[in-house]
Design an enzyme around this catalytic site. Structure first.
Site, PDB file in Angstrom:
ATOM      1  N   ARG A 116      58.219  75.647  89.895  1.00 35.26           N
ATOM      2  CA  ARG A 116      58.516  74.456  91.138  1.00 35.26           C
ATOM      3  C   ARG A 116      59.558  75.037  91.903  1.00 35.26           C
ATOM      4  O   ARG A 116      60.571  75.770  91.357  1.00 35.26           O
ATOM      5  CB  ARG A 116      59.068  73.108  90.186  1.00 35.26           C
ATOM      6  CG  ARG A 116      57.851  72.453  89.904  1.00 35.26           C
ATOM      7  CD  ARG A 116      58.281  71.096  88.776  1.00 35.26           C
ATOM      8  NE  ARG A 116      59.663  70.601  89.127  1.00 35.26           N
ATOM      9  CZ  ARG A 116      60.322  69.514  88.706  1.00 35.26           C
ATOM     10  NH1 ARG A 116      59.478  68.974  87.522  1.00 35.26           N
ATOM     11  NH2 ARG A 116      61.260  68.746  89.045  1.00 35.26           N
ATOM     12  N   ARG A 152      67.386  56.589  88.659  1.00 37.45           N
ATOM     13  CA  ARG A 152      68.484  57.677  88.597  1.00 37.45           C
ATOM     14  C   ARG A 152      69.746  57.579  89.296  1.00 37.45           C
ATOM     15  O   ARG A 152      70.490  58.198  89.265  1.00 37.45           O
ATOM     16  CB  ARG A 152      67.666  58.919  89.469  1.00 37.45           C
ATOM     17  CG  ARG A 152      66.989  59.970  88.640  1.00 37.45           C
ATOM     18  CD  ARG A 152      66.436  60.934  89.631  1.00 37.45           C
ATOM     19  NE  ARG A 152      66.363  62.234  89.140  1.00 37.45           N
ATOM     20  CZ  ARG A 152      65.181  62.685  88.624  1.00 37.45           C
ATOM     21  NH1 ARG A 152      64.126  61.840  88.460  1.00 37.45           N
ATOM     22  NH2 ARG A 152      65.027  63.946  88.143  1.00 37.45           N
ATOM     23  N   ARG A 191      71.097  69.917  91.114  1.00 36.83           N
ATOM     24  CA  ARG A 191      70.495  68.993  90.435  1.00 36.83           C
ATOM     25  C   ARG A 191      71.327  68.358  89.282  1.00 36.83           C
ATOM     26  O   ARG A 191      71.414  67.374  88.778  1.00 36.83           O
ATOM     27  CB  ARG A 191      69.151  69.226  89.823  1.00 36.83           C
ATOM     28  CG  ARG A 191      68.173  69.186  90.953  1.00 36.83           C
ATOM     29  CD  ARG A 191      66.943  70.157  90.796  1.00 36.83           C
ATOM     30  NE  ARG A 191      66.119  69.625  89.780  1.00 36.83           N
ATOM     31  CZ  ARG A 191      65.294  70.236  88.811  1.00 36.83           C
ATOM     32  NH1 ARG A 191      65.420  71.530  89.082  1.00 36.83           N
ATOM     33  NH2 ARG A 191      64.504  69.581  88.098  1.00 36.83           N
ATOM     34  N   LYS A 203      62.119  65.485  79.234  1.00 36.91           N
ATOM     35  CA  LYS A 203      61.558  63.915  79.165  1.00 36.91           C
ATOM     36  C   LYS A 203      60.043  63.847  79.336  1.00 36.91           C
ATOM     37  O   LYS A 203      59.378  63.117  78.849  1.00 36.91           O
ATOM     38  CB  LYS A 203      62.306  63.141  80.476  1.00 36.91           C
ATOM     39  CG  LYS A 203      63.850  63.135  80.439  1.00 36.91           C
ATOM     40  CD  LYS A 203      64.369  62.439  81.533  1.00 36.91           C
ATOM     41  CE  LYS A 203      64.253  63.202  82.714  1.00 36.91           C
ATOM     42  NZ  LYS A 203      64.852  64.316  82.757  1.00 36.91           N
ATOM     43  N   ARG A 235      60.860  76.961  83.250  1.00 40.59           N
ATOM     44  CA  ARG A 235      59.747  75.916  83.309  1.00 40.59           C
ATOM     45  C   ARG A 235      58.727  76.532  84.009  1.00 40.59           C
ATOM     46  O   ARG A 235      58.922  77.111  85.344  1.00 40.59           O
ATOM     47  CB  ARG A 235      60.210  74.687  83.820  1.00 40.59           C
ATOM     48  CG  ARG A 235      59.128  73.677  84.007  1.00 40.59           C
ATOM     49  CD  ARG A 235      59.641  72.157  84.249  1.00 40.59           C
ATOM     50  NE  ARG A 235      60.600  71.980  85.111  1.00 40.59           N
ATOM     51  CZ  ARG A 235      61.169  70.866  85.383  1.00 40.59           C
ATOM     52  NH1 ARG A 235      61.110  69.795  84.508  1.00 40.59           N
ATOM     53  NH2 ARG A 235      62.169  70.757  86.239  1.00 40.59           N
TER      54      ARG A 235
HETATM   55  P1  ADP Z   1      63.053  66.654  86.420  1.00 37.57           P
HETATM   56  O1  ADP Z   1      62.093  66.749  85.585  1.00 37.57           O
HETATM   57  O2  ADP Z   1      63.364  68.125  86.475  1.00 37.57           O
HETATM   58  O3  ADP Z   1      64.249  65.875  85.847  1.00 37.57           O
HETATM   59  P2  ADP Z   1      61.681  65.231  88.289  1.00 37.57           P
HETATM   60  O4  ADP Z   1      60.359  65.593  88.111  1.00 37.57           O
HETATM   61  O5  ADP Z   1      62.047  63.890  87.461  1.00 37.57           O
HETATM   62  O6  ADP Z   1      62.813  66.449  87.827  1.00 37.57           O
HETATM   63  O7  ADP Z   1      62.157  64.837  89.793  1.00 37.57           O
HETATM   64  C1  ADP Z   1      61.918  65.931  90.603  1.00 37.57           C
HETATM   65  C2  ADP Z   1      62.742  65.274  91.814  1.00 37.57           C
HETATM   66  O8  ADP Z   1      62.189  64.533  92.708  1.00 37.57           O
HETATM   67  C3  ADP Z   1      64.195  65.240  91.784  1.00 37.57           C
HETATM   68  O9  ADP Z   1      65.177  66.290  91.617  1.00 37.57           O
HETATM   69  C4  ADP Z   1      64.243  64.289  92.941  1.00 37.57           C
HETATM   70  O10 ADP Z   1      64.562  64.851  94.105  1.00 37.57           O
HETATM   71  C5  ADP Z   1      62.934  63.516  93.143  1.00 37.57           C
HETATM   72  N1  ADP Z   1      63.015  62.172  92.419  1.00 37.57           N
HETATM   73  C6  ADP Z   1      62.594  61.938  91.274  1.00 37.57           C
HETATM   74  N2  ADP Z   1      62.742  60.874  90.672  1.00 37.57           N
HETATM   75  C7  ADP Z   1      63.583  60.283  91.747  1.00 37.57           C
HETATM   76  C8  ADP Z   1      64.349  59.011  91.880  1.00 37.57           C
HETATM   77  N3  ADP Z   1      64.289  58.096  90.628  1.00 37.57           N
HETATM   78  N4  ADP Z   1      65.389  58.823  92.673  1.00 37.57           N
HETATM   79  C9  ADP Z   1      65.408  59.921  93.671  1.00 37.57           C
HETATM   80  N5  ADP Z   1      64.855  60.981  93.535  1.00 37.57           N
HETATM   81  C10 ADP Z   1      63.941  61.434  92.705  1.00 37.57           C
HETATM   82  P1  ADP Z   2      62.272  66.943  82.295  1.00 40.79           P
HETATM   83  O1  ADP Z   2      61.015  66.104  82.319  1.00 40.79           O
HETATM   84  O2  ADP Z   2      63.431  66.103  81.431  1.00 40.79           O
HETATM   85  O3  ADP Z   2      62.815  67.540  83.440  1.00 40.79           O
HETATM   86  P2  ADP Z   2      60.330  69.036  80.945  1.00 40.79           P
HETATM   87  O4  ADP Z   2      59.778  68.164  79.919  1.00 40.79           O
HETATM   88  O5  ADP Z   2      59.870  69.366  82.197  1.00 40.79           O
HETATM   89  O6  ADP Z   2      61.838  68.348  81.176  1.00 40.79           O
HETATM   90  O7  ADP Z   2      60.858  70.114  80.294  1.00 40.79           O
HETATM   91  C1  ADP Z   2      61.712  71.252  80.797  1.00 40.79           C
HETATM   92  C2  ADP Z   2      61.137  72.459  80.401  1.00 40.79           C
HETATM   93  O8  ADP Z   2      61.738  72.588  79.034  1.00 40.79           O
HETATM   94  C3  ADP Z   2      59.799  72.767  80.316  1.00 40.79           C
HETATM   95  O9  ADP Z   2      59.606  74.153  80.656  1.00 40.79           O
HETATM   96  C4  ADP Z   2      59.436  72.486  78.826  1.00 40.79           C
HETATM   97  O10 ADP Z   2      58.208  73.261  78.405  1.00 40.79           O
HETATM   98  C5  ADP Z   2      60.624  72.858  77.972  1.00 40.79           C
HETATM   99  N1  ADP Z   2      60.989  72.297  76.744  1.00 40.79           N
HETATM  100  C6  ADP Z   2      60.822  70.580  76.707  1.00 40.79           C
HETATM  101  N2  ADP Z   2      60.967  70.277  75.694  1.00 40.79           N
HETATM  102  C7  ADP Z   2      61.438  71.553  74.787  1.00 40.79           C
HETATM  103  C8  ADP Z   2      62.029  71.758  73.542  1.00 40.79           C
HETATM  104  N3  ADP Z   2      62.266  70.556  72.733  1.00 40.79           N
HETATM  105  N4  ADP Z   2      62.477  72.944  73.392  1.00 40.79           N
HETATM  106  C9  ADP Z   2      62.183  73.890  74.121  1.00 40.79           C
HETATM  107  N5  ADP Z   2      61.808  73.837  75.317  1.00 40.79           N
HETATM  108  C10 ADP Z   2      61.514  72.544  75.898  1.00 40.79           C
END
Ligand code: ADP
Ligand code: ADP
Ligand code: ZN
Length: 211
Positions: free
Chosen positions: A155, A88, A166, A13, A122
């Site tokens: 992270r 979420r 998660r 995302k 990541r």
């Molecule tokens: P990812 O990209 O791996 O899905 P995020 O960067 O979006 O993770 O979020 C990291 C963490 O921040 C989540 O695992 C949660 O603990 C917290 N967080 C982010 N957005 C929300 C939300 N909308 N509600 C509750 N917790 C959140």
């Molecule tokens: P989210 O915001 O949904 O948690 P991220 O954008 O942080 O996801 O992506 C998670 C990991 O996967 C990162 O290390 C990113 O570089 C990698 N990634 C994202 N999109 C792709 C893809 N289409 N193919 C392979 N790796 C990807």
């Protein structure tokens, strides 16, 4: 255009949002990124949420909703936005519907095995938040961000125990949001499994079908 990006942690995302802001010309607002800068600054918010986030749990709805409401009230968000990582939970979705109804909810679909692979590799820039992956998208110099020269790190919530948690939290609390937005008639489904350039294309064509 007001968009939300849904999908499991690690679906891509944030990566997609960083690309999409270039052609949609709206800000990318990530609740995770806001929490991470609060933690880095050791602000009262950061100190409050750190243990929760590192354990892979969700920050409480009240705190998160308040944060997003304030952020969406800022000038740059008035012409639209990509909201990444919010809502979420159903209460968050209901709150958002009341203070800023969105045009589309884009669901990035990815199987659990691929989620583990993406989260496990990541890497993130501590300074500007750019995402890397140790296999799929390495920085040119190990440990150093291509865009800003900042430190690229793993992270704390990308450790195996937190990843498992998660995924469970996603299944229980966030996955039901796809039905919520399908019922509103604004859900857009995107296959997130191909490479980034192809996911961008999948996203564009899914959006075009709707206009
Ligand atoms: P990812 O990209 O791996 O899905 P995020 O960067 O979006 O993770 O979020 C990291 C963490 O921040 C989540 O695992 C949660 O603990 C917290 N967080 C982010 N957005 C929300 C939300 N909308 N509600 C509750 N917790 C959140
Ligand atoms: P989210 O915001 O949904 O948690 P991220 O954008 O942080 O996801 O992506 C998670 C990991 O996967 C990162 O290390 C990113 O570089 C990698 N990634 C994202 N999109 C792709 C893809 N289409 N193919 C392979 N790796 C990807
Ligand atoms: Zn950087």
């Amino acid at each position: 255009m007001k968009l939300i990006f849904l999908g499991p942690p690690g679906a891509g995302k944030g990566t997609l949002a960083a690309k999409a802001v270039e052609f949609l010309k709206v800000p990318h607002i990530s609740t995770g990124a806001i929490f991470r800068s609060a933690m880095a600054a050791k602000s009262p918010l950061g100190l409050k949420v750190k243990a929760i986030i590192d354990a892979g749990k969700l920050v409480d709805d009240e705190t998160t909703i308040e944060l997003v409401k304030d952020r969406l009230a800022q000038a740059d968000a008035q012409g639209g936005y990509i909201l990444d990582g919010f809502p979420r939970t159903i209460p968050q979705a209901e709150a958002l519907a009341a203070f800023s109804p969105v045009d589309r909810a884009v669901n990035f679909d990815l199987p659990d095995s691929a989620v583990r692979e993406r989260l496990g590799g990541r890497r993130v820039c501590r300074q500007c938040g750019t995402n890397y992956h140790q296999v799929f998208n390495r920085s040119r110099r190990e440990g150093i961000c291509d865009s800003c020269g900042g430190e690229v790190y793993i992270r704390d919530d990308d450790q195996p125990g937190a990843i498992q948690k998660r995924l469970e939290v996603y299944r229980e609390q966030t996955a039901p949001l796809t039905a919520f937005y399908r019922n509103l008639g604004i859900l857009v489904e995107v296959d997130a499994s191909p490479d980034v350039e192809q996911v961008v294309e999948n996203f564009k064509s899914a959006m075009e079908k709707l206009v």
